[in-house]
Scaffold this motif. Structure first.
Motif, PDB file in Angstrom:
ATOM      1  N   MET A 212       0.522 -10.849   3.516  1.00 24.23           N
ATOM      2  CA  MET A 212      -0.898 -10.343   2.995  1.00 24.23           C
ATOM      3  C   MET A 212      -1.866 -10.617   4.199  1.00 24.23           C
ATOM      4  O   MET A 212      -1.696 -11.289   5.017  1.00 24.23           O
ATOM      5  CB  MET A 212      -1.099 -11.555   1.611  1.00 24.23           C
ATOM      6  CG  MET A 212       0.391 -11.221   0.915  1.00 24.23           C
ATOM      7  SD  MET A 212      -0.080 -12.661  -0.164  1.00 24.23           S
ATOM      8  CE  MET A 212       1.557 -12.221  -1.030  1.00 24.23           C
ATOM      9  N   CYS A 213      -3.095 -10.444   3.550  1.00 24.81           N
ATOM     10  CA  CYS A 213      -4.186 -10.023   4.121  1.00 24.81           C
ATOM     11  C   CYS A 213      -4.657 -10.213   3.583  1.00 24.81           C
ATOM     12  O   CYS A 213      -5.274  -9.987   1.840  1.00 24.81           O
ATOM     13  CB  CYS A 213      -4.587  -8.784   4.969  1.00 24.81           C
ATOM     14  SG  CYS A 213      -6.066  -8.926   6.260  1.00 24.81           S
ATOM     15  N   GLY A 214      -6.553 -11.051   3.881  1.00 26.10           N
ATOM     16  CA  GLY A 214      -7.371 -11.574   2.685  1.00 26.10           C
ATOM     17  C   GLY A 214      -8.517 -12.780   2.416  1.00 26.10           C
ATOM     18  O   GLY A 214      -7.927 -13.856   3.843  1.00 26.10           O
ATOM     19  N   ASN A 215      -8.837 -12.832   2.163  1.00 25.08           N
ATOM     20  CA  ASN A 215      -9.249 -14.338   2.118  1.00 25.08           C
ATOM     21  C   ASN A 215      -8.422 -15.496   0.933  1.00 25.08           C
ATOM     22  O   ASN A 215      -8.883 -16.688   0.516  1.00 25.08           O
ATOM     23  CB  ASN A 215     -10.732 -14.672   2.061  1.00 25.08           C
ATOM     24  CG  ASN A 215     -11.320 -13.121   0.085  1.00 25.08           C
ATOM     25  OD1 ASN A 215      -9.958 -13.267  -0.837  1.00 25.08           O
ATOM     26  ND2 ASN A 215     -12.294 -13.327   0.047  1.00 25.08           N
ATOM     27  N   ASP A 228      -5.563 -17.148   5.641  1.00 26.08           N
ATOM     28  CA  ASP A 228      -6.445 -16.422   5.082  1.00 26.08           C
ATOM     29  C   ASP A 228      -6.715 -15.450   6.528  1.00 26.08           C
ATOM     30  O   ASP A 228      -6.523 -16.503   7.879  1.00 26.08           O
ATOM     31  CB  ASP A 228      -7.819 -16.987   5.082  1.00 26.08           C
ATOM     32  CG  ASP A 228      -7.893 -17.477   2.913  1.00 26.08           C
ATOM     33  OD1 ASP A 228      -6.076 -17.546   2.265  1.00 26.08           O
ATOM     34  OD2 ASP A 228      -8.631 -17.941   2.786  1.00 26.08           O
ATOM     35  N   CYS A 229      -7.145 -14.691   6.861  1.00 25.83           N
ATOM     36  CA  CYS A 229      -7.276 -13.736   8.012  1.00 25.83           C
ATOM     37  C   CYS A 229      -8.334 -12.689   7.304  1.00 25.83           C
ATOM     38  O   CYS A 229      -8.076 -11.246   6.817  1.00 25.83           O
ATOM     39  CB  CYS A 229      -5.479 -12.802   8.396  1.00 25.83           C
ATOM     40  SG  CYS A 229      -5.104 -11.650   7.040  1.00 25.83           S
ATOM     41  N   HIS A 230      -7.996 -12.089   8.583  1.00 24.62           N
ATOM     42  CA  HIS A 230      -9.801 -10.599   8.569  1.00 24.62           C
ATOM     43  C   HIS A 230     -10.355 -10.801   7.507  1.00 24.62           C
ATOM     44  O   HIS A 230     -10.402  -9.528   6.432  1.00 24.62           O
ATOM     45  CB  HIS A 230      -8.362  -9.294   8.357  1.00 24.62           C
ATOM     46  CG  HIS A 230      -7.683  -9.411   9.101  1.00 24.62           C
ATOM     47  ND1 HIS A 230      -6.213  -9.706   9.197  1.00 24.62           N
ATOM     48  CD2 HIS A 230      -7.872  -9.130  10.940  1.00 24.62           C
ATOM     49  CE1 HIS A 230      -5.624  -9.207  10.360  1.00 24.62           C
ATOM     50  NE2 HIS A 230      -6.656  -8.896  11.565  1.00 24.62           N
ATOM     51  N   THR A 231     -10.839 -11.676   7.249  1.00 21.57           N
ATOM     52  CA  THR A 231     -12.005 -12.235   5.507  1.00 21.57           C
ATOM     53  C   THR A 231     -12.812 -10.595   5.456  1.00 21.57           C
ATOM     54  O   THR A 231     -13.723 -10.925   5.033  1.00 21.57           O
ATOM     55  CB  THR A 231     -12.648 -13.312   5.637  1.00 21.57           C
ATOM     56  OG1 THR A 231     -13.004 -14.063   6.962  1.00 21.57           O
ATOM     57  CG2 THR A 231     -10.862 -13.766   5.542  1.00 21.57           C
ATOM     58  N   TYR A 249      -1.856  -5.924   2.676  1.00 25.64           N
ATOM     59  CA  TYR A 249      -1.493  -6.332   3.289  1.00 25.64           C
ATOM     60  C   TYR A 249      -1.232  -5.580   4.837  1.00 25.64           C
ATOM     61  O   TYR A 249      -1.469  -4.212   4.957  1.00 25.64           O
ATOM     62  CB  TYR A 249       0.375  -5.867   3.015  1.00 25.64           C
ATOM     63  CG  TYR A 249       0.801  -6.037   1.871  1.00 25.64           C
ATOM     64  CD1 TYR A 249       0.877  -7.369   1.209  1.00 25.64           C
ATOM     65  CD2 TYR A 249       0.116  -5.711   0.646  1.00 25.64           C
ATOM     66  CE1 TYR A 249       1.163  -8.057  -0.036  1.00 25.64           C
ATOM     67  CE2 TYR A 249      -0.160  -6.025  -0.717  1.00 25.64           C
ATOM     68  CZ  TYR A 249       0.871  -7.705  -0.557  1.00 25.64           C
ATOM     69  OH  TYR A 249       1.000  -7.657  -2.060  1.00 25.64           O
ATOM     70  N   HIS A 250      -0.292  -6.139   5.967  1.00 27.67           N
ATOM     71  CA  HIS A 250      -1.127  -6.006   7.480  1.00 27.67           C
ATOM     72  C   HIS A 250       0.630  -4.758   6.949  1.00 27.67           C
ATOM     73  O   HIS A 250       1.781  -4.965   6.080  1.00 27.67           O
ATOM     74  CB  HIS A 250      -0.733  -6.582   7.756  1.00 27.67           C
ATOM     75  CG  HIS A 250      -1.866  -8.052   8.298  1.00 27.67           C
ATOM     76  ND1 HIS A 250      -1.246  -9.476   8.462  1.00 27.67           N
ATOM     77  CD2 HIS A 250      -3.345  -8.056   8.476  1.00 27.67           C
ATOM     78  CE1 HIS A 250      -1.990  -9.962   8.671  1.00 27.67           C
ATOM     79  NE2 HIS A 250      -3.642  -9.517   8.005  1.00 27.67           N
ATOM     80  N   ASP A 251       0.153  -3.680   8.063  1.00 21.64           N
ATOM     81  CA  ASP A 251       1.683  -2.811   8.121  1.00 21.64           C
ATOM     82  C   ASP A 251       2.801  -3.154   8.580  1.00 21.64           C
ATOM     83  O   ASP A 251       3.635  -3.175   7.638  1.00 21.64           O
ATOM     84  CB  ASP A 251       0.625  -0.944   8.948  1.00 21.64           C
ATOM     85  CG  ASP A 251       1.887  -0.584   8.975  1.00 21.64           C
ATOM     86  OD1 ASP A 251       2.811  -0.034   8.029  1.00 21.64           O
ATOM     87  OD2 ASP A 251       2.035  -0.002  10.258  1.00 21.64           O
TER      88      ASP A 251
HETATM   89 ZN   LIG Z   1      -5.380  -9.756   7.849  1.00 18.39          ZN
END
Ligand SMILES: [Zn+2]
Ligand SMILES: [Ca+2]
Ligand SMILES: [Ca+2]
Ligand SMILES: [Ca+2]
Ligand SMILES: [Ca+2]
Length: 716
Positions: A212-215, A228-231, A249-251
């Motif tokens: 999962m990616c995001g805030n 949380d990442c890559h916000t 999602y990250h790949d």
């Molecule tokens: Zn991310």
């Protein structure tokens, strides 16, 4: 992580078909029919020919045709199934240090197929190459040519064709028609394993939590070690508009959000529920499935750029770039925007028809499953966007490699276009929407030329498009023929069927082939592939000579070193000291289990990815359904899912609490051979994240991980 070594990531070998327009060809057409009618010579010109291969071609091919066998159907009707060519190479140079090789092939209509057969050329001399083409479009009536291509060479090249003929020699070993079932091909390695496909499906869903990616990762991921990442993805510019493209999602073990594998993964996940709903509903997994699928759908909808009329004018098919991402070697939560790379949009100047259509297919299947009218509207908008690309570009200009070249270079869009049309049609039919006739026409315009030609993957949907046909104009029986042909020609000595694209992701392809067999049976009410698929999955779970299980955390035999930066919990390649267990993720694996090193550094065999696990989910769901229908009482009673409490424990367990050999005497906790500030960072992380290290990081040996341990490490 070295970015250069990722350049050919997951690249598939059948891209050779692309370069054929530049190949040199000559043809020898005199035909000699031998007394044995199953052997036909197709080459009379055995003299030597020399070519100066210019540097931008680097291959040469010879084509033959046969008046007696002008089509694949004529071959199949006569029992002709194998091309044999003897090539004598008297001089060559390798092109740019690449491995030269010979590929026998068949060419019909617009198709060029070699079933991935490749023979290395390491010396001058004579080579015999064979192609069993029985599984390639046996009902095709398009004009057929046979040939060989010598590839990765630069001039001068001199060679002759000593012999070329067709035979029916592989009849004995090739499988029968679509009517007979494909039996189990694996052996019993006497391993004590629980074959519980419900638990397998339950755990396999967690790869999506790991990626999962995001805030909102902190509150949504099932893993406590994901945050949380890559916000900063929430503020991405496209032609003056600011878009929130956080989420998704990250790949894979890396953090780029690539379009093709995300579209594939969501398509596969939605199909797994569509075809095998009982696998989710009877096992209490529907809520988790919904959380994952809704996240894909929400992300795809926000990636769709609308104009004032509500029509799609662009689609963001990628956030982040392989180059900068792979030069960053730490957890996603710490990745600076300077190492993220750019975002890429499909629009009239850069059509990415394959990605847009495959995403439209995922949304249409989801809409069909859940009666989600918004997902249907977005699917429709994306399909319309793709139709705009198609009407204003020639067919060869409809795929873009901008940002994804070398990582996910698509080779064909027509398969994705038809898959989207099929499911938009099915949604409309289910809901009495008159637009269905337009989707039927779109389907009809391409389906008959889409022969199954490779296992289902992010690049090739020819198998599923022929499983979900809207009428009899497709190649339904060839799905079964293709799978059986693959089993007969691509099975190792332990009975495991492998597809190998430059060494990447064998287990993923195996699961995708299982998935196609199980879905084919579900759609057609047949029982051709259940036993075979069960044998394959049991091999993956550890019934192989090395007793290795390719699904992390599934059992004690499981791979422990998946290549996944978030699971590393630290920078570098911490082999043996991976901090977190990415339970449920399937690693790439190898053709033979004995070649699997279980090493984070061997990413071709140890990386995990969205498309890998989505393929696993379809196969696991299909096998659950198959077992509950056809299994013995013992097999049925082995199908149960873990209760929430024990699952939580298992999911949140850290690998460092297990029996990992630690190398902490020198303070080298990530096992990269040096004790440095990265190891100090591990101690600091352990202090703040409550991970218990079983001695790891406890420099003064008092049983507590504390600041003094970090200071002692720094003093080394
Ligand atoms: Zn991310
Ligand atoms: Ca948050
Ligand atoms: Ca495609
Ligand atoms: Ca170290
Ligand atoms: Ca201590």
């Amino acid at each position: 992580m070295n970015s250069e070594v990722f350049v050919l990531k997951r690249f598939i070998k059948n891209v050779f078909a692309l370069i054929l327009s530049t190949a040199i060809a000559f043809s020898s057409v005199s035909i000699y029919t031998y007394a044995d009618t199953l052997t036909e010579n197709i080459c009379s010109d055995t003299s030597s020919h020399s070519y100066d291969i210019s540097s931008d071609i680097h291959n040469s091919e010879v084509r033959f045709s046969s008046a007696n066998y002008p089509t694949l159907k004529a071959c199949a009707d006569a029992g002709i199934n194998t091309l044999v060519v003897k090539v004598n190479i008297s001089s060559y140079q390798s092109y740019n240090g690449q491995q030269p090789g010979i590929m026998p092939f068949v060419s019909f209509g617009e198709h060029w197929k070699n079933n991935d057969v490749w023979v290395n050329v390491n010396n001058t001399g004579s080579y015999e190459v064979k192609l069993d083409f029985s599984s390639i479009a046996p009902s095709s009536t398009e004009t057929l040519q046979f040939g060989v291509q010598i590839a990765n060479v630069s001039g001068p090249l001199t060679y002759s064709i000593e012999q070329a003929y067709l035979t029916g020699e592989s009849n004995g070993s090739s499988s029968g028609g679509s009517g007979s079932s494909q039996g189990n091909t694996t052996h019993d390695y006497d391993v004590d394993i629980e074959y519980n496909y419900a638990k397998l499906l339950q755990e396999s869903l967690y790869l999506f939590d790991a990626n999962m990616c995001g805030n909102d990762v902190n509150e949504n991921s099932g893993f406590t070690w994901r945050n949380d990442c890559h916000t900063y993805d929430s503020s991405i510019q496209y032609n003056g508009k600011t878009l929130d493209l956080s989420g998704g999602y990250h790949d894979a073990g890396d953090h780029v959000k690539f379009g093709l594998p995300a579209a594939y993964a969501s398509t596969a996940l939605a199909l797994s529920y569509c075809q095998f709903p009982e696998a989710y509903e009877n096992t209490g997994l529907k809520n988790h499935y919904d959380r994952i699928m809704n996240r894909f759908v929400d992300y795809f909808e926000r990636c769709t750029v609308l104009d004032d009329n509500g029509d799609a004018i662009a689609f963001c098919y990628q956030v982040g770039e392989g180059g900068p991402d792979h030069s960053y070697s730490d957890i996603p939560e710490n990745q600076p925007s300077s190492q993220r790379g750019n975002a890429f949009f499909a629009d009239s100047s850069k059509p990415a028809t394959d990605i847009v259509c495959q995403t439209a297919a995922a949304l249409a299947i989801h809409a069909y499953n859940e009666n989600d009218t918004t997902a249907y509207e977005y699917s429709k908008k994306l399909f319309k966007l793709a139709e705009g690309f198609i009407s204003s570009n020639s067919a060869d200009k409809l795929i873009t490699y901008d940002g994804c070249g070398g990582f996910y270079s698509g080779t064909k869009w027509e398969d994705d276009y038809v898959l989207a049309a099929e499911w938009l049609y099915k949604y409309c039919e289910k809901n009495n929407i008159s637009d269905k006739s337009a989707y039927y026409n779109a389907y009809k315009s391409k389906i008959s030329s889409l022969y199954p030609g490779w296992v289902w993957s992010w690049d090739n949907a020819t198998l599923p498009v022929n499983i979900f046909l809207l009428d009899s104009s497709g190649n339904s029986s060839e799905v079964a023929n293709y799978i059986k042909g693959a089993v007969s020609s691509r099975t190792n000595s332990e009975g495991y069927t492998y597809f190998d694209s430059e060494g990447w992701g064998c287990a993923r392809y195996n699961c995708a082939l299982q998935a196609c067999g199980l879905m084919y049976d579900a759609v057609n009410g047949t029982d051709l592939f259940g036993e075979w698929a069960k044998g394959q999955m049991n091999y993956i779970l550890g019934n192989n000579s090395k007793h290795i299980c390719y699904v992390v955390g599934y059992n004690d035999l499981a791979a422990k070193n998946p290549h996944h930066r978030a699971a590393f919990g630290t920078s570098g390649f911490p082999n043996g000291n991976v901090m977190h267990s990415a339970v449920g993720s399937i690693v790439g694996g190898s053709i033979n289990s004995t070649d699997f090193p279980d090493s984070t550094a061997d990413y071709k065999t140890s990386e995990v990815a969205l498309d890998y696990n989505a393929s696993l989910c379809v196969a696991a769901a299909g096998l659950y359904s198959y077992t509950m229908k056809n299994g013995s009482e013992e097999e049925k009673s082995a199908q149960y899912f873990l209760d929430a409490a024990s699952l939580t424990d298992e999911m949140r367990q850290s690998v460092v609490e297990k029996d990992i050999t630690l190398n902490d005497a020198k303070g080298d906790f990530n096992n990269d051979g040096i004790s440095d500030s990265k190891d100090t960072a591990i101690i600091l992380k352990m202090i703040t994240s409550a991970i218990k290290g079983n001695g790891l990081g406890d420099m003064n040996g008092n049983g507590i991980i504390e600041l003094i341990d970090a200071i002692k490490r720094e003093e080394l």
